[in-house]
Write a protein that holds these residues in place. Sequence first.
Motif, PDB file in Angstrom:
ATOM      1  N   UNK A  12       0.850  -1.251   0.114  1.00  0.00           N
ATOM      2  CA  UNK A  12       0.221  -0.021   0.032  1.00  0.00           C
ATOM      3  C   UNK A  12       0.857   1.459   0.008  1.00  0.00           C
ATOM      4  N   UNK A  13       0.262   2.265  -0.330  1.00  0.00           N
ATOM      5  CA  UNK A  13       0.887   3.687  -0.098  1.00  0.00           C
ATOM      6  C   UNK A  13       0.685   4.083   1.415  1.00  0.00           C
ATOM      7  N   UNK A  14       1.889   4.656   1.940  1.00  0.00           N
ATOM      8  CA  UNK A  14       1.655   5.060   3.383  1.00  0.00           C
ATOM      9  C   UNK A  14       2.078   6.334   3.236  1.00  0.00           C
ATOM     10  N   UNK A  15       1.440   7.148   3.977  1.00  0.00           N
ATOM     11  CA  UNK A  15       1.585   8.822   4.026  1.00  0.00           C
ATOM     12  C   UNK A  15       2.276   8.880   5.369  1.00  0.00           C
ATOM     13  N   UNK A  16       3.642   9.485   5.272  1.00  0.00           N
ATOM     14  CA  UNK A  16       4.322   9.612   6.487  1.00  0.00           C
ATOM     15  C   UNK A  16       3.818  11.155   7.091  1.00  0.00           C
ATOM     16  N   UNK A  17       4.423  11.548   8.112  1.00  0.00           N
ATOM     17  CA  UNK A  17       4.103  12.678   8.996  1.00  0.00           C
ATOM     18  C   UNK A  17       3.964  13.948   7.871  1.00  0.00           C
ATOM     19  N   UNK A  18       4.594  14.072   7.066  1.00  0.00           N
ATOM     20  CA  UNK A  18       4.854  15.393   6.183  1.00  0.00           C
ATOM     21  C   UNK A  18       4.673  14.884   4.765  1.00  0.00           C
ATOM     22  N   UNK A  19       4.046  15.782   3.858  1.00  0.00           N
ATOM     23  CA  UNK A  19       3.973  15.459   2.507  1.00  0.00           C
ATOM     24  C   UNK A  19       5.339  15.245   1.705  1.00  0.00           C
ATOM     25  N   UNK A  20       6.302  15.570   2.415  1.00  0.00           N
ATOM     26  CA  UNK A  20       7.724  15.439   1.915  1.00  0.00           C
ATOM     27  C   UNK A  20       8.280  13.963   1.808  1.00  0.00           C
ATOM     28  N   UNK A  21       7.759  13.062   2.559  1.00  0.00           N
ATOM     29  CA  UNK A  21       8.380  11.652   2.472  1.00  0.00           C
ATOM     30  C   UNK A  21       7.107  10.878   2.265  1.00  0.00           C
ATOM     31  N   UNK A  22       7.164   9.737   1.313  1.00  0.00           N
ATOM     32  CA  UNK A  22       6.282   8.813   1.226  1.00  0.00           C
ATOM     33  C   UNK A  22       7.049   7.592   0.799  1.00  0.00           C
ATOM     34  N   UNK A  23       6.459   6.360   1.364  1.00  0.00           N
ATOM     35  CA  UNK A  23       7.134   5.234   0.889  1.00  0.00           C
ATOM     36  C   UNK A  23       6.214   4.212   0.263  1.00  0.00           C
ATOM     37  N   UNK A  24       6.792   3.182  -0.382  1.00  0.00           N
ATOM     38  CA  UNK A  24       6.043   2.174  -1.187  1.00  0.00           C
ATOM     39  C   UNK A  24       6.134   0.936  -0.424  1.00  0.00           C
ATOM     40  N   UNK A  35      10.854  13.223  -5.164  1.00  0.00           N
ATOM     41  CA  UNK A  35      10.807  13.568  -6.507  1.00  0.00           C
ATOM     42  C   UNK A  35      11.935  14.596  -6.678  1.00  0.00           C
ATOM     43  N   UNK A  36      13.067  14.432  -7.431  1.00  0.00           N
ATOM     44  CA  UNK A  36      14.188  15.529  -7.663  1.00  0.00           C
ATOM     45  C   UNK A  36      13.582  16.843  -7.686  1.00  0.00           C
ATOM     46  N   UNK A  37      14.236  17.856  -6.719  1.00  0.00           N
ATOM     47  CA  UNK A  37      13.784  19.049  -6.963  1.00  0.00           C
ATOM     48  C   UNK A  37      12.590  19.508  -6.315  1.00  0.00           C
ATOM     49  N   UNK A  38      11.971  18.441  -5.405  1.00  0.00           N
ATOM     50  CA  UNK A  38      10.597  18.754  -4.965  1.00  0.00           C
ATOM     51  C   UNK A  38      10.769  19.241  -3.421  1.00  0.00           C
ATOM     52  N   UNK A  39       9.830  19.994  -2.963  1.00  0.00           N
ATOM     53  CA  UNK A  39       9.624  20.334  -1.642  1.00  0.00           C
ATOM     54  C   UNK A  39       8.469  19.554  -1.065  1.00  0.00           C
ATOM     55  N   UNK A  40       7.678  18.963  -1.920  1.00  0.00           N
ATOM     56  CA  UNK A  40       6.531  18.090  -1.494  1.00  0.00           C
ATOM     57  C   UNK A  40       6.337  17.169  -2.374  1.00  0.00           C
ATOM     58  N   UNK A  41       6.374  15.872  -2.174  1.00  0.00           N
ATOM     59  CA  UNK A  41       5.920  14.813  -2.813  1.00  0.00           C
ATOM     60  C   UNK A  41       4.719  13.985  -2.444  1.00  0.00           C
ATOM     61  N   UNK A  61       6.645  26.872  -6.315  1.00  0.00           N
ATOM     62  CA  UNK A  61       5.456  26.631  -6.274  1.00  0.00           C
ATOM     63  C   UNK A  61       4.360  25.888  -7.244  1.00  0.00           C
ATOM     64  N   UNK A  62       5.014  25.539  -8.319  1.00  0.00           N
ATOM     65  CA  UNK A  62       4.520  24.788  -9.339  1.00  0.00           C
ATOM     66  C   UNK A  62       4.526  23.373  -9.250  1.00  0.00           C
ATOM     67  N   UNK A  63       3.533  22.769  -9.570  1.00  0.00           N
ATOM     68  CA  UNK A  63       3.228  21.221  -9.368  1.00  0.00           C
ATOM     69  C   UNK A  63       3.494  20.686 -10.746  1.00  0.00           C
ATOM     70  N   UNK A  64       3.983  19.419 -10.694  1.00  0.00           N
ATOM     71  CA  UNK A  64       4.605  18.662 -11.655  1.00  0.00           C
ATOM     72  C   UNK A  64       4.053  17.180 -11.429  1.00  0.00           C
ATOM     73  N   UNK A  65       3.995  16.440 -12.344  1.00  0.00           N
ATOM     74  CA  UNK A  65       3.717  14.855 -12.366  1.00  0.00           C
ATOM     75  C   UNK A  65       4.876  14.236 -12.298  1.00  0.00           C
ATOM     76  N   UNK A  66       5.124  12.715 -11.841  1.00  0.00           N
ATOM     77  CA  UNK A  66       6.336  12.042 -11.695  1.00  0.00           C
ATOM     78  C   UNK A  66       5.540  10.467 -11.826  1.00  0.00           C
ATOM     79  N   UNK A  67       6.483   9.719 -12.509  1.00  0.00           N
ATOM     80  CA  UNK A  67       6.187   8.370 -12.571  1.00  0.00           C
ATOM     81  C   UNK A  67       7.487   7.762 -11.883  1.00  0.00           C
ATOM     82  N   UNK A  68       7.327   6.766 -10.939  1.00  0.00           N
ATOM     83  CA  UNK A  68       8.533   6.365 -10.386  1.00  0.00           C
ATOM     84  C   UNK A  68       8.501   4.646 -10.823  1.00  0.00           C
TER      85      UNK A  68
END
Length: 120
Positions: A12-24, A35-41, A61-68
């Motif tokens: 599952x996807x787990x959301x950690x305490x902040x939007x800046x760190x996620x894990x699979x 994501x490289x160059x991100x302040x929020x992923x 402050x721009x939002x971009x898509x990513x695929x990992x």
Amino acid sequence: MRGKSQATMPPQLIHLRRFTRFCAVRGEAFTTFDAPGSVSTQPVGINGEGTIAGQYRDANGRNHGFVRSARGTITSFDVPGSNVYDTFPTSINEAGAITGTYGPAGGQQPHGFVRDASGL
């Protein structure tokens, strides 16, 4: 935290305490990523191959898509167009197609997009 954990969890996807760190999560190990160059992923979906789609915000402050990829390679993307301001993926299917919305500059109404697995 990076690397393996002793916790046993279902995939599952787990959301950690902040939007800046996620894990699979896969079984007993998990990997955090940004994501490289991100302040929020923010991942929004994962398919059976382990490919993850999501969005990130850059320092401007721009939002971009990513695929990992399942191997960890992160590819950033934006909907093509000279006036596209934000790209917001919302899902990924088993074939790797990503759907979402994008916002034109100037506060115009958002529009939908489909990005196929090859990036077109």
